[in-house]
Design a protein around this motif. Structure first.
Motif, PDB file in Angstrom:
ATOM      1  N   LEU A 153       4.382  -0.536   2.310  1.00 41.63           N
ATOM      2  CA  LEU A 153       4.067  -1.970   2.434  1.00 41.63           C
ATOM      3  C   LEU A 153       5.313  -2.845   2.427  1.00 41.63           C
ATOM      4  CD1 LEU A 153       0.884  -2.221   0.170  1.00 41.63           C
ATOM      5  CD2 LEU A 153       1.020  -2.148   2.664  1.00 41.63           C
ATOM      6  N   HIS A 190       7.744  -4.514  -1.677  1.00 44.39           N
ATOM      7  CA  HIS A 190       6.736  -3.735  -2.399  1.00 44.39           C
ATOM      8  C   HIS A 190       7.369  -2.497  -3.033  1.00 44.39           C
ATOM      9  CE1 HIS A 190       3.388  -0.770  -2.701  1.00 44.39           C
ATOM     10  NE2 HIS A 190       2.791  -1.809  -3.233  1.00 44.39           N
ATOM     11  N   GLN A 213       1.632   3.396  -0.166  1.00 47.00           N
ATOM     12  CA  GLN A 213       1.524   2.859   1.196  1.00 47.00           C
ATOM     13  C   GLN A 213       2.856   2.204   1.545  1.00 47.00           C
ATOM     14  OE1 GLN A 213      -2.120   0.479   0.236  1.00 47.00           O
ATOM     15  NE2 GLN A 213      -2.453   0.772   2.422  1.00 47.00           N
ATOM     16  N   GLU A 248       3.460 -12.918  -0.591  1.00 45.43           N
ATOM     17  CA  GLU A 248       2.449 -12.452   0.376  1.00 45.43           C
ATOM     18  C   GLU A 248       3.101 -11.526   1.397  1.00 45.43           C
ATOM     19  OE1 GLU A 248      -0.838 -14.069   0.957  1.00 45.43           O
ATOM     20  OE2 GLU A 248      -0.522 -14.701  -1.132  1.00 45.43           O
ATOM     21  N   ALA A 249       2.299 -10.640   1.962  1.00 46.28           N
ATOM     22  CA  ALA A 249       2.792  -9.812   3.059  1.00 46.28           C
ATOM     23  C   ALA A 249       3.076 -10.706   4.266  1.00 46.28           C
ATOM     24  CB  ALA A 249       1.751  -8.760   3.415  1.00 46.28           C
ATOM     25  N   ASP A 250       4.050 -10.310   5.080  1.00 48.46           N
ATOM     26  CA  ASP A 250       4.337 -11.080   6.301  1.00 48.46           C
ATOM     27  C   ASP A 250       3.352 -10.685   7.410  1.00 48.46           C
ATOM     28  OD1 ASP A 250       5.137  -8.613   7.196  1.00 48.46           O
ATOM     29  OD2 ASP A 250       7.265  -9.109   7.376  1.00 48.46           O
ATOM     30  N   LYS A 251       3.610 -11.192   8.630  1.00 44.29           N
ATOM     31  CA  LYS A 251       2.674 -10.929   9.740  1.00 44.29           C
ATOM     32  C   LYS A 251       2.543  -9.440  10.028  1.00 44.29           C
ATOM     33  CE  LYS A 251       4.000 -14.940  12.209  1.00 44.29           C
ATOM     34  NZ  LYS A 251       5.037 -15.157  13.195  1.00 44.29           N
ATOM     35  N   GLY A 252       3.620  -8.702   9.749  1.00 45.11           N
ATOM     36  CA  GLY A 252       3.589  -7.260   9.986  1.00 45.11           C
ATOM     37  C   GLY A 252       2.974  -6.477   8.838  1.00 45.11           C
ATOM     38  N   GLY A 253       2.440  -7.178   7.829  1.00 43.36           N
ATOM     39  CA  GLY A 253       1.790  -6.500   6.705  1.00 43.36           C
ATOM     40  C   GLY A 253       2.771  -6.019   5.641  1.00 43.36           C
ATOM     41  N   GLU A 254       4.035  -6.471   5.714  1.00 41.69           N
ATOM     42  CA  GLU A 254       5.034  -6.002   4.748  1.00 41.69           C
ATOM     43  C   GLU A 254       5.435  -7.097   3.773  1.00 41.69           C
ATOM     44  OE1 GLU A 254       8.394  -4.100   6.510  1.00 41.69           O
ATOM     45  OE2 GLU A 254       7.156  -2.489   7.316  1.00 41.69           O
TER      46      GLU A 254
END
Ligand code: G1P
Length: 289
Positions: free
Chosen positions: A110, A114, A108, A222-228
């Motif tokens: 990410l 990632h 994915q 953790e992922a940021d607000k954009g999911g990355e």
């Protein structure tokens, strides 16, 4: 203690949305600058810097990158039959010893952090390079930014090195921005800040030499607000326990992650090429009247 940088990670799993529709079924890393795809330029820079193992973090629809680094049997047979040695050389130029090239699926997209984390088992316990193929440089010297960074690293092999370059601060939202303290020591970094939050006009430019401890910090990021999952955020956490030095390059940077930068790269590389330089100058003169 490892002193030599033997391995380089090439994150190539991104979706390339800025280049749609060109990148709908074709990886953006395969877009050519002059006669070589972006990823081939990045590979050459790493090979020139003495890298021995090449680790590509790929995704679905990226198989043409694998193919690019493999034999093209029909083509090679045809060129051999025609005795076309020059083209045969170009076709085989990026073949390396089997076992020294690895393709890993990110599964994915990410984020950059990632993608780098996916390489942890292949990297093991040694410092390594990360190269973002989008970022290309035009230098006076021909050795390449990564070569310079590895030389820099030799003076302190306990440090991490981040390639940085001056940008117009109004563009801070496109980059990881660093705050430099004494000499070249990185004191802070922030991923894509608003101009008002940017600690300087110095941006991270897609070349890193990292200690393997980074994997520990990436795991906890953790992922940021954009999911990355952002590499910059993991490096920022690592700053508390590990030294980061900035390697500032004055080489002209081409951001091939956007259309204008990509076009500029093609024009500038053509102007530097003995075969194309004069015809391109003529063409530009004609276009501009
Ligand atoms: C990435 C990094 C960023 C860096 C940039 C350089 O961002 O996250 O810190 O400044 O590459 O090109 P991206 O361009 O992948 O969004």
């Amino acid at each position: 203690m490892y002193k030599k940088i033997r391995k380089a990670v090439f994150p190539v799993g991104g979706l390339g949305t800025r280049f749609l529709p060109a990148t709908k079924s074709m990886p953006k890393e395969m877009l050519p600058v002059l006669n070589k795809p972006l990823i081939h330029h990045a590979f050459e820079e790493a090979r020139n810097a003495g890298i021995e193992q090449f680790i590509f973090i790929t995704g679905r629809n990226k198989n043409s990158i694998n193919d690019h680094f493999d034999h093209a049997i029909e083509l090679e047979n045809f060129l051999e039959f025609k005795n076309n040695k020059d083209m045969l050389f170009l076709s085989k130029d990026c073949l390396i010893e089997p076992g020294n090239i690895v393709f890993l699926r990110q599964q994915q997209p990410l984020g950059l952090g990632h993608a780098v984390w996916c390489a942890r088992n292949i990297i093991g316990d040694e410092p390594f390079a990360v190269i973002l193929a989008d970022d290309m440089f035009i230098e006076d010297r021909k050795c390449g930014i990564l070569t310079e960074m590895i030389q820099y690293f030799q003076s302190d092999t306990t440090a991490n090195i981040i390639g940085i370059s001056k940008i117009n601060i109004s563009e801070s939202k496109k980059y990881g921005i660093v705050k430099i303290g004494d000499g070249d020591i990185v004191e802070d970094m922030i991923e894509k800040p608003e101009v008002s939050d940017a600690p300087s006009g110095l941006a991270i430019v897609g070349r890193y030499i990292l200690q393997p401890d980074i994997f520990y910090y990436l795991k906890g990021t953790e992922a940021d607000k954009g999911g990355e999952i952002q590499l910059t955020n993991a490096m920022k956490k690592m700053l508390a326990n590990s030294k980061f030095r900035a390697y500032r390059t004055n080489a002209y940077r081409l951001d091939c992650g956007n259309y204008l930068g990509y076009l500029e790269a093609n024009v500038r590389f053509s102007l530097q090429n003995s075969e194309f330089s004069e015809p391109i100058k003529e063409m530009l003169k004609n276009i501009l009247g």
